[in-house]
Design a protein around this motif. Sequence first.
Motif, PDB file in Angstrom:
ATOM      1  N   THR A   1       0.757  -1.382  -0.268  1.00 24.11           N
ATOM      2  CA  THR A   1       0.038   0.031   0.026  1.00 24.11           C
ATOM      3  C   THR A   1       0.748   1.183   0.015  1.00 24.11           C
ATOM      4  OG1 THR A   1      -0.237   0.089   2.223  1.00 24.11           O
ATOM      5  CG2 THR A   1      -1.771  -1.334   1.069  1.00 24.11           C
ATOM      6  N   HIS A   2       0.190   2.264  -0.362  1.00 25.41           N
ATOM      7  CA  HIS A   2       0.872   3.600  -0.210  1.00 25.41           C
ATOM      8  C   HIS A   2      -0.057   4.752   0.144  1.00 25.41           C
ATOM      9  CE1 HIS A   2       3.100   7.102  -1.684  1.00 25.41           C
ATOM     10  NE2 HIS A   2       2.160   7.355  -2.477  1.00 25.41           N
ATOM     11  N   GLU A   3       0.164   5.656   0.795  1.00 27.66           N
ATOM     12  CA  GLU A   3      -0.586   6.528   1.249  1.00 27.66           C
ATOM     13  C   GLU A   3      -0.226   7.908   0.334  1.00 27.66           C
ATOM     14  OE1 GLU A   3      -1.773   9.225   5.201  1.00 27.66           O
ATOM     15  OE2 GLU A   3      -0.822   7.455   5.531  1.00 27.66           O
ATOM     16  N   SER A   4      -1.354   8.381  -0.367  1.00 21.40           N
ATOM     17  CA  SER A   4      -1.334   9.524  -1.079  1.00 21.40           C
ATOM     18  C   SER A   4      -0.915  10.961  -0.138  1.00 21.40           C
ATOM     19  CB  SER A   4      -2.402   9.526  -2.107  1.00 21.40           C
ATOM     20  OG  SER A   4      -3.697   9.985  -1.503  1.00 21.40           O
ATOM     21  N   ALA A   5      -0.634  11.871  -0.835  1.00 24.02           N
ATOM     22  CA  ALA A   5      -0.691  13.098  -0.097  1.00 24.02           C
ATOM     23  C   ALA A   5      -1.859  13.703   0.355  1.00 24.02           C
ATOM     24  CB  ALA A   5      -0.180  14.208  -1.310  1.00 24.02           C
ATOM     25  N   ALA A   6      -3.086  13.049  -0.158  1.00 28.91           N
ATOM     26  CA  ALA A   6      -4.379  13.390   0.501  1.00 28.91           C
ATOM     27  C   ALA A   6      -4.819  12.597   1.732  1.00 28.91           C
ATOM     28  CB  ALA A   6      -5.419  13.261  -0.683  1.00 28.91           C
ATOM     29  N   GLY A   7      -3.964  11.406   1.909  1.00 28.17           N
ATOM     30  CA  GLY A   7      -4.095  10.978   3.102  1.00 28.17           C
ATOM     31  C   GLY A   7      -4.822   9.393   2.902  1.00 28.17           C
ATOM     32  N   ILE A   8      -5.097   9.278   1.411  1.00 30.21           N
ATOM     33  CA  ILE A   8      -5.808   8.002   1.173  1.00 30.21           C
ATOM     34  C   ILE A   8      -4.816   6.766   1.065  1.00 30.21           C
ATOM     35  CG2 ILE A   8      -7.322   7.139  -0.752  1.00 30.21           C
ATOM     36  CD1 ILE A   8      -7.999  10.053  -1.452  1.00 30.21           C
ATOM     37  N   VAL A   9      -5.177   5.787   1.410  1.00 34.31           N
ATOM     38  CA  VAL A   9      -4.234   4.563   1.469  1.00 34.31           C
ATOM     39  C   VAL A   9      -4.716   3.830   0.456  1.00 34.31           C
ATOM     40  CG1 VAL A   9      -3.603   2.415   2.561  1.00 34.31           C
ATOM     41  CG2 VAL A   9      -3.874   4.615   4.114  1.00 34.31           C
ATOM     42  N   GLU A  10      -4.000   3.387  -0.805  1.00 34.81           N
ATOM     43  CA  GLU A  10      -4.229   2.753  -1.780  1.00 34.81           C
ATOM     44  C   GLU A  10      -3.357   1.452  -1.961  1.00 34.81           C
ATOM     45  OE1 GLU A  10      -4.355   3.781  -6.808  1.00 34.81           O
ATOM     46  OE2 GLU A  10      -3.695   5.191  -5.498  1.00 34.81           O
ATOM     47  N   THR A  11      -3.947   0.474  -2.475  1.00 40.63           N
ATOM     48  CA  THR A  11      -3.344  -0.679  -2.691  1.00 40.63           C
ATOM     49  C   THR A  11      -2.547  -0.629  -4.208  1.00 40.63           C
ATOM     50  OG1 THR A  11      -4.609  -2.076  -1.332  1.00 40.63           O
ATOM     51  CG2 THR A  11      -3.312  -3.453  -2.686  1.00 40.63           C
ATOM     52  N   TYR A  12      -1.276  -0.625  -4.370  1.00 41.22           N
ATOM     53  CA  TYR A  12      -0.853  -0.585  -5.710  1.00 41.22           C
ATOM     54  C   TYR A  12      -0.127  -2.214  -5.990  1.00 41.22           C
ATOM     55  CZ  TYR A  12       3.842  -0.521  -3.287  1.00 41.22           C
ATOM     56  OH  TYR A  12       4.643  -0.756  -2.578  1.00 41.22           O
ATOM     57  N   GLY A  13      -0.048  -3.188  -5.198  1.00 36.82           N
ATOM     58  CA  GLY A  13       0.369  -4.538  -5.644  1.00 36.82           C
ATOM     59  C   GLY A  13      -0.009  -5.419  -4.448  1.00 36.82           C
ATOM     60  N   ASN A  14       0.250  -6.552  -4.608  1.00 37.94           N
ATOM     61  CA  ASN A  14       0.228  -7.779  -3.936  1.00 37.94           C
ATOM     62  C   ASN A  14       1.124  -8.702  -3.830  1.00 37.94           C
ATOM     63  OD1 ASN A  14      -2.392  -6.996  -2.635  1.00 37.94           O
ATOM     64  ND2 ASN A  14      -3.877  -8.049  -4.238  1.00 37.94           N
ATOM     65  N   VAL A  15       1.707  -9.136  -2.702  1.00 41.62           N
ATOM     66  CA  VAL A  15       2.653 -10.221  -2.553  1.00 41.62           C
ATOM     67  C   VAL A  15       2.005 -11.800  -2.390  1.00 41.62           C
ATOM     68  CG1 VAL A  15       4.768 -11.133  -1.734  1.00 41.62           C
ATOM     69  CG2 VAL A  15       4.139  -8.890  -1.954  1.00 41.62           C
ATOM     70  N   TYR A  16       2.253 -12.535  -3.657  1.00 42.43           N
ATOM     71  CA  TYR A  16       1.582 -13.983  -3.225  1.00 42.43           C
ATOM     72  C   TYR A  16       2.777 -15.142  -3.276  1.00 42.43           C
ATOM     73  CZ  TYR A  16      -2.461 -11.649  -5.052  1.00 42.43           C
ATOM     74  OH  TYR A  16      -3.518 -10.687  -5.451  1.00 42.43           O
ATOM     75  N   LYS A  17       2.351 -16.193  -2.562  1.00 42.19           N
ATOM     76  CA  LYS A  17       3.415 -17.352  -2.379  1.00 42.19           C
ATOM     77  C   LYS A  17       2.635 -18.521  -3.299  1.00 42.19           C
ATOM     78  CE  LYS A  17       3.434 -19.624   1.296  1.00 42.19           C
ATOM     79  NZ  LYS A  17       3.530 -20.018   2.609  1.00 42.19           N
ATOM     80  N   VAL A  18       3.667 -18.758  -4.342  1.00 43.98           N
ATOM     81  CA  VAL A  18       3.290 -19.930  -5.329  1.00 43.98           C
ATOM     82  C   VAL A  18       3.864 -21.271  -4.571  1.00 43.98           C
ATOM     83  CG1 VAL A  18       3.357 -21.071  -7.521  1.00 43.98           C
ATOM     84  CG2 VAL A  18       2.970 -18.683  -7.081  1.00 43.98           C
ATOM     85  N   THR A  19       2.923 -22.158  -4.110  1.00 40.31           N
ATOM     86  CA  THR A  19       3.620 -23.240  -3.562  1.00 40.31           C
ATOM     87  C   THR A  19       3.311 -24.648  -4.360  1.00 40.31           C
ATOM     88  OG1 THR A  19       3.036 -22.398  -1.254  1.00 40.31           O
ATOM     89  CG2 THR A  19       3.478 -24.624  -1.354  1.00 40.31           C
ATOM     90  N   VAL A  20       4.317 -25.464  -4.411  1.00 37.42           N
ATOM     91  CA  VAL A  20       4.159 -26.867  -5.276  1.00 37.42           C
ATOM     92  C   VAL A  20       4.556 -27.819  -4.160  1.00 37.42           C
ATOM     93  CG1 VAL A  20       4.839 -28.134  -7.219  1.00 37.42           C
ATOM     94  CG2 VAL A  20       4.844 -25.431  -7.448  1.00 37.42           C
ATOM     95  N   THR A  21       3.440 -28.595  -3.877  1.00 35.25           N
ATOM     96  CA  THR A  21       3.824 -29.696  -2.995  1.00 35.25           C
ATOM     97  C   THR A  21       3.552 -31.265  -3.900  1.00 35.25           C
ATOM     98  OG1 THR A  21       1.568 -29.911  -2.601  1.00 35.25           O
ATOM     99  CG2 THR A  21       2.981 -28.911  -1.007  1.00 35.25           C
TER     100      THR A  21
END
Length: 144
Positions: A99-119
């Motif tokens: 996330t990133h907080e803009s100058a206006a104080g709005i928290v915005e999600t700009y990306g996600n981290v995922y875990k790829v698991t192979v079993t």
Amino acid sequence: MISNKGFSLVEILIAILVVALSGVGTLKLYSYMEVEKANAAMFVEAKLIAESQLALLQTVNTTGSICTGKTFANIQDCVNEQDEGSPFTVTVTSIKSLTHESAAGIVETYGNVYKVTVTWADRNNEGKTLAIPVSVSKYTNLLE
């Protein structure tokens, strides 16, 4: 004076014992190496499957992707299906949101981290796991 020109029975039995023990050791080593070779091949295949899944996640919403229409909310549902009878299972789990907080104080999600698991289960029937993290950003050309 009597001279010996051959081997005694005891010497021959000891030689046979030494050859037999070294043969047994060599066979055990060979079988161990075959199992480890098969396990290494399965690890390489699992790595290729994980890398394929990483590439799939990073092509979300691109032309021709099988994950067209997916968003951050349901991107982990976009999983490469394995052939029936495959020993590999692929799962995608969300680790965290970036996330990133803009100058206006709005928290915005700009990306996600995922875990790829192979079993999978190796030749010794032991469960093995390969996990690789991947990040997907909405500011690239991948997501709208």
